[in-house]
Design a protein around this motif. Structure first.
Motif, PDB file in Angstrom:
ATOM      1  N   GLU A 267     125.653  -9.409 -79.261  1.00  0.00           N
ATOM      2  CA  GLU A 267     125.653  -9.533 -77.795  1.00  0.00           C
ATOM      3  C   GLU A 267     126.279 -10.836 -77.320  1.00  0.00           C
ATOM      4  O   GLU A 267     126.076 -11.241 -76.180  1.00  0.00           O
ATOM      5  CB  GLU A 267     124.221  -9.425 -77.258  1.00  0.00           C
ATOM      6  CG  GLU A 267     123.544  -8.107 -77.555  1.00  0.00           C
ATOM      7  CD  GLU A 267     122.112  -8.054 -77.050  1.00  0.00           C
ATOM      8  OE1 GLU A 267     121.743  -7.031 -76.465  1.00  0.00           O
ATOM      9  OE2 GLU A 267     121.361  -9.046 -77.224  1.00  0.00           O
TER      10      GLU A 267
ATOM     11  N   ASN B 293     119.517 -11.932 -75.958  1.00  0.00           N
ATOM     12  CA  ASN B 293     118.358 -11.786 -76.849  1.00  0.00           C
ATOM     13  C   ASN B 293     118.394 -12.735 -78.043  1.00  0.00           C
ATOM     14  O   ASN B 293     117.569 -12.620 -78.951  1.00  0.00           O
ATOM     15  CB  ASN B 293     118.277 -10.334 -77.338  1.00  0.00           C
ATOM     16  CG  ASN B 293     117.921  -9.386 -76.212  1.00  0.00           C
ATOM     17  OD1 ASN B 293     116.810  -9.416 -75.684  1.00  0.00           O
ATOM     18  ND2 ASN B 293     118.874  -8.552 -75.823  1.00  0.00           N
TER      19      ASN B 293
ATOM     20  N   PRO C  99     115.185 -15.340 -77.809  1.00  0.00           N
ATOM     21  CA  PRO C  99     113.941 -14.728 -78.300  1.00  0.00           C
ATOM     22  C   PRO C  99     113.945 -14.523 -79.809  1.00  0.00           C
ATOM     23  O   PRO C  99     112.915 -14.693 -80.470  1.00  0.00           O
ATOM     24  CB  PRO C  99     113.886 -13.389 -77.558  1.00  0.00           C
ATOM     25  CG  PRO C  99     114.654 -13.625 -76.310  1.00  0.00           C
ATOM     26  CD  PRO C  99     115.763 -14.552 -76.699  1.00  0.00           C
TER      27      PRO C  99
ATOM     28  N   PRO D 216     115.349  -6.110 -85.228  1.00  0.00           N
ATOM     29  CA  PRO D 216     115.462  -5.598 -83.857  1.00  0.00           C
ATOM     30  C   PRO D 216     115.305  -6.696 -82.809  1.00  0.00           C
ATOM     31  O   PRO D 216     114.616  -7.696 -83.017  1.00  0.00           O
ATOM     32  CB  PRO D 216     114.306  -4.588 -83.766  1.00  0.00           C
ATOM     33  CG  PRO D 216     113.882  -4.313 -85.170  1.00  0.00           C
ATOM     34  CD  PRO D 216     114.184  -5.560 -85.940  1.00  0.00           C
ATOM     35  N   THR D 217     115.973  -6.517 -81.686  1.00  0.00           N
ATOM     36  CA  THR D 217     115.767  -7.334 -80.490  1.00  0.00           C
ATOM     37  C   THR D 217     115.613  -6.351 -79.329  1.00  0.00           C
ATOM     38  O   THR D 217     115.645  -5.137 -79.522  1.00  0.00           O
ATOM     39  CB  THR D 217     116.954  -8.275 -80.222  1.00  0.00           C
ATOM     40  OG1 THR D 217     118.071  -7.510 -79.745  1.00  0.00           O
ATOM     41  CG2 THR D 217     117.357  -9.038 -81.482  1.00  0.00           C
ATOM     42  N   ASP D 218     115.491  -6.869 -78.129  1.00  0.00           N
ATOM     43  CA  ASP D 218     115.432  -5.985 -76.966  1.00  0.00           C
ATOM     44  C   ASP D 218     116.797  -5.396 -76.634  1.00  0.00           C
ATOM     45  O   ASP D 218     116.909  -4.559 -75.732  1.00  0.00           O
ATOM     46  CB  ASP D 218     114.894  -6.740 -75.750  1.00  0.00           C
ATOM     47  CG  ASP D 218     113.392  -7.000 -75.860  1.00  0.00           C
ATOM     48  OD1 ASP D 218     112.733  -6.318 -76.678  1.00  0.00           O
ATOM     49  OD2 ASP D 218     112.887  -7.878 -75.137  1.00  0.00           O
ATOM     50  N   GLY D 219     117.804  -5.840 -77.341  1.00  0.00           N
ATOM     51  CA  GLY D 219     119.142  -5.288 -77.181  1.00  0.00           C
ATOM     52  C   GLY D 219     119.696  -4.884 -78.532  1.00  0.00           C
ATOM     53  O   GLY D 219     119.028  -4.178 -79.300  1.00  0.00           O
ATOM     54  N   ASN D 220     120.883  -5.316 -78.845  1.00  0.00           N
ATOM     55  CA  ASN D 220     121.478  -4.999 -80.145  1.00  0.00           C
ATOM     56  C   ASN D 220     120.833  -5.848 -81.241  1.00  0.00           C
ATOM     57  O   ASN D 220     120.555  -7.033 -81.028  1.00  0.00           O
ATOM     58  CB  ASN D 220     122.987  -5.256 -80.111  1.00  0.00           C
ATOM     59  CG  ASN D 220     123.694  -4.369 -79.110  1.00  0.00           C
ATOM     60  OD1 ASN D 220     123.243  -3.260 -78.811  1.00  0.00           O
ATOM     61  ND2 ASN D 220     124.797  -4.858 -78.563  1.00  0.00           N
TER      62      ASN D 220
END
Length: 452
Positions: free
Chosen positions: A151, A158, A161, A61-65
């Motif tokens: 993304e 992301n 990170p 997981p990331t803060d997006g896709n």
């Protein structure tokens, strides 16, 4: 070519139709990071295909896709990292496509689809090359790491990170990066770096709403404001006039420049493909290449204001906006460049112009002396029995810096697509033969990496 390599390539040819259908299936699934359309389905499809070919994916997981990750142990040698992305650009303007951009039609041996050349071809290539080795010998010749993000087409917000949180996952001897070209009858091209990028929005709002154009005599027009601000940033000769814009640039070395001599770039073919009367940035091939690879840009991507429909409408718009990308070269910092743009606008009286950060990525150039670079070049020269066109940089941008700068991991783009594949444009396409060549190239590089 070794007998071992020949057997793998024979397997690829025998499964040609299967591999082409895999690419078409990936392209039929929309996956637009900008809107989220089809992203969950694409994630599931990629994982299903990985498992089908004997690769166990891990969803991070990331803060997006999420990032789709896998690691496969090989016999020996270097660890081969593969970076690709499963998201694609929007299809607009849809009316300029000759077929449904998600139908993946084949016409005259060419697949037409959004993402077929950027970058679902690369993703599929890695899976097919792994499958060919596993089915032929039951194991890979070298270690591999697969990193598929979702993304890239919105600036990879992301990815940094992810890289910071998982340094062990990105550690390898070198990355094969999305992209890569080999024009018909031309040499293999290996590109070991990219330009950086700063993408911004500029907006001007002068009223609460649009008005009758008779008020243009006494009320400000935001479109004119914006045009005047833009005109202050670049002179008629193409020089960017932002104070300090060029100050931090690290010029190309003589070693960098020497690689321009073998570059297969064709100015006339490029001019014809772009549909322009004359190329800018130089008169000779050498000058054009220096501009393409080693000079920064300030490019207007699109301007929006007022009425743009059919017919006429006498209106005074209340808002105007523009999207701009700056291609950056080594030494240029995206944040510092952003601050310089803001300072320029303020200095020239455009304090009312809002400047909005979208994304940024520094330029990156690999160390060409690393074993990974040598292995890529050797593999292709053995496969095609001709010299490779080695480039130190692309004119485009990809997040190589995010992965590679801290540990100086080299990264290279190589494949068999074309500079005229219409990536990011209507009728994006890839020849079926070129896709199979990409698989062959990856198989050969895997074999060569096992020798180091």
């Amino acid at each position: 070519m070794t007998e071992r390599m020949k057997k793998v390539l024979d397997y690829v040819e025998a499964h040609r139709d299967e591999y082409i259908e895999l690419l078409r299936e990936l392209c039929r699934q929309p996956s637009l990071a900008g809107t989220g359309e089809g992203i969950p389905e694409m994630i599931q499809l990629v994982q299903d295909k990985m498992r089908h070919y004997g690769i166990e994916p891990t969803l991070i997981p990331t803060d997006g896709n999420p990032v789709i990750y896998a690691e496969i142990k090989g016999e020996s040698g270097l660890t081969y990292g593969c970076y690709d992305h499963y998201d694609v650009q929007p299809v607009d303007p849809i009316e300029l496509w000759d077929s449904d951009p998600f139908a993946a039609e084949i016409r005259d041996g060419v697949i037409y689809a959004r993402g077929v050349a950027d970058n679902k071809d690369g993703l599929a290539t890695r899976l097919c090359a792994i499958d060919a080795w596993l089915k032929t010998y039951g194991k890979l010749p070298c270690n591999m790491k697969l990193i598929f993000e979702g993304e890239e087409e919105i600036g990879s917000p992301n990815l940094a990170p992810f890289a910071k949180a998982h340094p062990d996952l990105i550690q390898c001897d070198g990355f094969v990066w999305e992209g890569g070209e080999k024009e018909k009858d031309g040499p293999c091209e290996v590109t070991m770096g990219v330009k950086g990028l700063l993408y911004v929005h500029m907006k001007v709002k002068t009223a609460t709403g649009d008005a009758h154009s008779m008020y243009a005599a006494i009320a400000p027009n935001p479109a004119w404001r914006l045009v005047q601000a833009l005109a202050s940033m670049k002179d008629v000769d193409g020089n960017i006039t932002i104070d300090g814009f060029y100050d931090d640039i690290i010029p190309p070395s003589e070693e960098d420049l020497k690689y321009l001599e073998g570059d297969p770039f064709d100015p006339e073919a490029t001019r014809a493909y772009l549909g322009v009367e004359k190329l800018i940035g130089g008169e000779t091939k050498r000058e054009l290449l220096e501009s393409l690879y080693f000079k920064p840009t300030c490019n207007i991507c699109g301007i929006t204001s007022g009425f743009q429909g059919d017919g006429s409408k006498t209106v005074l718009p209340s808002e105007a906006s523009v999207k701009i990308d700056f291609r950056l070269v080594p030494g240029m910092d995206p944040r510092k460049t952003f601050d310089r743009v803001r300072a320029h606008l303020d200095k020239h009286g455009f304090t009312d112009v809002e400047l909005i950060w979208d994304s940024g990525e520094p330029a990156f150039r690999s160390d060409l002396s690393k074993p990974f670079t040598k292995a890529i070049v050797n593999a292709m020269e053995k496969l095609y029995d001709r010299p490779v066109a080695l480039k130190v940089s692309s004119g485009g941008t990809s997040p190589m810096h995010t992965f590679c700068h801290q540990t100086n991991i080299p990264a290279g783009m190589f494949g068999a697509s074309s500079a005229t594949a219409n990536i990011h444009a209507p009728n994006e396409h890839l020849a079926c033969d070129a896709f199979i060549e990409m698989i062959r190239i990856n198989c050969a590089v895997m074999e060569e990496l096992s020798q180091y």
